[in-house]
Design a protein around this motif. Structure first.
Motif, PDB file in Angstrom:
ATOM      1  N   SER A   1      -8.496  -8.459 -11.977  1.00  0.00           N
ATOM      2  CA  SER A   1      -7.704  -7.859 -11.517  1.00  0.00           C
ATOM      3  C   SER A   1      -6.649  -6.834 -10.749  1.00  0.00           C
ATOM      4  O   SER A   1      -5.645  -5.800 -10.595  1.00  0.00           O
ATOM      5  CB  SER A   1      -6.793  -6.768 -13.526  1.00  0.00           C
ATOM      6  OG  SER A   1      -7.963  -6.266 -13.168  1.00  0.00           O
ATOM      7  N   ASP A   2      -8.107  -6.815 -10.253  1.00  0.00           N
ATOM      8  CA  ASP A   2      -8.159  -5.660  -9.038  1.00  0.00           C
ATOM      9  C   ASP A   2      -8.590  -6.120  -7.382  1.00  0.00           C
ATOM     10  O   ASP A   2      -9.269  -6.111  -8.021  1.00  0.00           O
ATOM     11  CB  ASP A   2      -8.564  -3.940  -9.462  1.00  0.00           C
ATOM     12  CG  ASP A   2      -8.488  -3.285  -7.849  1.00  0.00           C
ATOM     13  OD1 ASP A   2      -7.683  -3.466  -7.230  1.00  0.00           O
ATOM     14  OD2 ASP A   2      -8.692  -2.336  -8.102  1.00  0.00           O
ATOM     15  N   PRO A   3      -8.161  -7.012  -7.140  1.00  0.00           N
ATOM     16  CA  PRO A   3      -8.932  -8.106  -6.557  1.00  0.00           C
ATOM     17  C   PRO A   3      -9.515  -7.139  -4.763  1.00  0.00           C
ATOM     18  O   PRO A   3     -10.853  -7.482  -3.919  1.00  0.00           O
ATOM     19  CB  PRO A   3      -8.116  -9.269  -6.064  1.00  0.00           C
ATOM     20  CG  PRO A   3      -7.548  -9.429  -7.115  1.00  0.00           C
ATOM     21  CD  PRO A   3      -7.382  -7.486  -7.137  1.00  0.00           C
ATOM     22  N   GLY A   4      -8.442  -6.362  -4.396  1.00  0.00           N
ATOM     23  CA  GLY A   4      -8.638  -5.307  -3.823  1.00  0.00           C
ATOM     24  C   GLY A   4     -10.150  -4.330  -4.294  1.00  0.00           C
ATOM     25  O   GLY A   4     -10.359  -3.432  -2.584  1.00  0.00           O
ATOM     26  N   ASN A   5     -10.751  -4.405  -5.227  1.00  0.00           N
ATOM     27  CA  ASN A   5     -11.944  -3.283  -5.879  1.00  0.00           C
ATOM     28  C   ASN A   5     -12.302  -3.425  -4.466  1.00  0.00           C
ATOM     29  O   ASN A   5     -13.266  -4.090  -5.323  1.00  0.00           O
ATOM     30  CB  ASN A   5     -11.539  -3.040  -7.061  1.00  0.00           C
ATOM     31  CG  ASN A   5     -12.133  -1.724  -7.396  1.00  0.00           C
ATOM     32  OD1 ASN A   5     -12.980  -1.342  -6.799  1.00  0.00           O
ATOM     33  ND2 ASN A   5     -12.206  -1.224  -8.425  1.00  0.00           N
TER      34      ASN A   5
END
Length: 484
Positions: free
Chosen positions: A265-269
Motif C-alpha cells: 500500500s506504500d511502496p515508497g516506505n
C-alpha cells in the motif's frame, strides 16, 4: 439575439459530458503533463539520476557503477584525533630552524605560542624516494604502492565537526556517511554480511558517535554496522537458548506476511522495507559473521605478519585482519578506527606510540591484499580528520611540546584500486601551516574515492529537502595526479 462574449466563453469552458467531469482543455493539459513526466522520468533513470523501479525495491541489490570501476571495495583507516602532517608524511626542515622561537597568534585572545620542530627524523624510501617519518619503518617498505596527498584542507577544526566532515562531507550531523553513499550507489556483493562495516577502537567512543556511519536521509539499509573486534562481534546476534533456526525462519516469514500488505500500500516506505531486509540479513549473519571475523583460524604466519603476537599492536592488527577477511567475503566498505592521535602535549611520545601500534598492522594489510591479488580491486585510504599546527602554547612547550588543531593543512594517503603508487601530490608552506601547492579540499578526496569505485560524484545524488544532494555537495575535483 447575439450571445454575449461572457456566454460564449462560459459555454466553451463547460465540461464536455463525453469526458466526464474533465473539460477538453483540462484533459489536454493533464495528458501533456503526464506524457512529459513519463518522458522526464525515463531520461533521468537512463542517465542514473533516479533509480530504476526494480532496484528501488531493494537498496542492497547489486548495481552497475557509472563507469568501469578499478576498485570493488574500500577499507578506510581512520586515524581519529588527527596525525601531524609534519610528523608523518610532510617533512618540514625549515620548521626545525624555528623550534623554540616565539610566535604570536590570535586564538580569541592573544596567546604566547612557540614553534615546534618535528621530533622525528625523515628518510627517503622505495624507488620513488618518498620521504616518510621514522615512526613508520614498516610502511616505508610499501611507499611504491601508496600515493600521498600533502595539500588537503577541510572545513572544521573541532573534533566532532571534523569527523562528520571526513565521514559525511558535512561538518554538522544528519548527512549520509561515505560508506552509505557507496552502498547506495553500488549495493551489496554479499547476501550474508552487512555491506558497510565499522570496526571501532575499543579504547573509547568515536567522536560524534554513530552519526559518523549513519545513513542520514538515504535508505535505512545503507546504515553502517558496528562490529566489535573483541568479544561478541554484534550484541544479541545469537538467539536465546532453545530457539531453533526453524522457529526463527517461521517468525521472519510471519513478520513478512504481516508487513507485506503495508508495503504494497506504500511502496515508497523505505524504512519498512529496510526493516524487513534487516531481519532476514540478521538471521543469515548469525552464521556468517562469526566465521568472517574468526581470525584465530588464520595461519600463524599471517598472525605474526599483522603483529597479533605483540600486545600493543594486537588491537589494530585484529581490526586490520578482520577488514581483509570482510572484504574478501564481499563487504563493500570497511572503516577501521584508531584513536589517540590528538597530541596537544608530548607529541614525541604520543605519536611514536600511535606509530608503533599501527605501522605493522597497516603494512601487513597492504602486503596481504597484494599477495592475494586483492589490492588492485581494493581501495585503501589512510587519514585523520584534520592536520596539526606548527606551534604550541607556551605552557605545553615548557613541559612536553605538542600541536593543536589545524584545518588548513592535512595529509592523507591512498593505495590499491586504481591509485598510482609512489606518488606525492601537493605541498604545504615551508612550516606546514597551510596547503599551498596543488591544493585539494576534502570533497576532492571523497570524489576521488568514489571515482575509484566507478561512481561519478556529480551523478550520485539523492533528492532530499527540496534538492538533489551529493556527498561532495557542489562537486569534488578528481585528484588526477594519483589516478592510474
Amino acid at each position: 439575439m447575439a450571445k454575449s462574449e461572457f456566454e460564449v466563453c462560459s459555454r466553451v469552458e463547460r465540461p464536455d459530458p463525453r469526458l466526464g467531469e474533465m473539460g477538453r482543455r483540462d484533459f489536454l493539459y493533464g495528458f501533456g503533463r503526464g506524457v512529459g513526466s513519463l518522458a522526464l522520468t525515463s531520461l533521468l533513470c537512463r542517465d542514473g539520476w533516479l533509480q530504476a523501479a526494480e532496484t528501488a525495491q531493494d537498496p542492497l541489490a547489486p548495481k552497475q557503477p557509472h563507469f568501469a570501476a578499478k576498485a570493488k571495495a574500500c577499507i578506510f583507516l581512520f586515524m581519529e584525533g588527527a596525525p601531524g602532517q609534519m610528523d608523518t608524511f610532510d617533512p618540514k626542515p625549515a620548521l626545525a630552524k624555528y623550534h623554540g622561537t616565539p610566535v604570536t597568534r590570535v586564538y580569541g585572545s592573544l596567546e604566547k605560542r612557540i614553534y615546534v620542530g618535528s621530533p622525528f627524523k625523515f628518510a627517503r624510501h622505495g624507488q620513488c624516494g618518498m620521504e616518510v617519518s621514522e615512526i613508520f619503518p614498516h610502511l616505508a617498505t610499501c611507499v611504491d604502492d601508496i600515493a600521498v596527498v600533502r595539500s588537503l584542507h577541510t572545513d572544521s577544526e573541532a573534533h566532532p565537526g571534523a569527523c562528520f566532515m571526513m565521514n559525511t562531507g558535512v561538518p554538522i550531523p544528519g548527512s549520509p556517511s561515505v560508506g552509505s553513499w557507496v552502498i547506495y550507489g553500488l549495493g551489496s556483493e554479499s547476501q550474508n554480511l552487512p555491506a558497510f562495516v565499522v570496526l571501532p577502537d575499543q579504547r573509547g567512543r568515536i567522536s560524534g558517535g554513530a552519526v559518523n556511519y549513519s545513513n542520514g536521509y538515504l535508505p535505512a539499509a545503507t546504515h553502517g554496522t558496528l562490529l566489535n573486534s573483541v568479544g561478541a562481534p554484534i550484541f544479541d546476534l545469537q538467539p536465546p537458548p532453545g530457539v531453533t533456526r526453524e522457529q526463527q525462519q517461521a517468525d521472519i516469514a510471519l513478520l513478512n506476511r504481516l508487513n507485506r500488505p503495508y508495503l504494497e500500500s506504500d511502496p515508497g516506505n523505505e524504512n519498512l522495507l529496510a526493516r524487513m531486509k534487516n531481519y532476514e540479513l540478521a538471521f543469515r549473519m548469525q552464521f556468517a559473521v562469526p566465521e568472517a571475523v574468526d581470525i584465530d583460524s588464520e595461519p600463524d604466519k599471517i598472525k605474526e605478519m599483522y603483529g597479533l603476537n605483540d600486545q600493543i599492536k594486537e588491537p589494530m592488527a585484529r581490526r586490520c585482519l578482520m577488514a581483509r577477511r570482510l572484504v574478501e567475503r564481499g563487504v563493500r566498505y570497511v572503516q577501521v578506527y584508531c584513536g589517540g592521535w590528538d597530541s596537544h602535549e608530548n607529541i614525541a611520545e604520543e605519536h611514536r606510540k600511535r606509530g608503533y601500534e599501527t605501522d605493522q598492522p597497516v603494512t601487513a594489510l597492504l602486503k596481504d591484499l597484494k599477495q592475494r591479488g586483492m589490492l588492485d580491486e581494493t581501495l585503501v585510504v589512510w587519514a585523520g580528520e584534520f592536520g596539526r599546527t606548527a606551534d604550541n602554547s607556551m605552557d605545553f612547550f615548557r613541559s612536553h611540546p605538542g600541536r593543536d588543531h589545524n584545518k588548513e593543512a592535512m595529509v592523507a594517503w591512498m593505495a590499491g584500486g586504481g591509485i598510482k603508487g609512489g606518488t606525492v601530490v601537493g605541498n604545504t608552506d615551508e612550516l606546514g601551516i597551510k596547503a599551498a601547492e596543488n591544493v585539494y579540499h576534502l570533497h576532492d578526496l571523497h570524489g576521488t574515492m568514489l571515482h575509484s569505485l566507478g561512481l561519478d560524484d556529480m551523478r550520485l545524488t539523492y533528492y532530499h529537502a527540496g534538492r538533489f544532494k551529493r556527498l561532495t555537495d557542489l562537486g569534488g575535483r578528481l585528484i588526477k595526479e594519483i589516478v592510474a
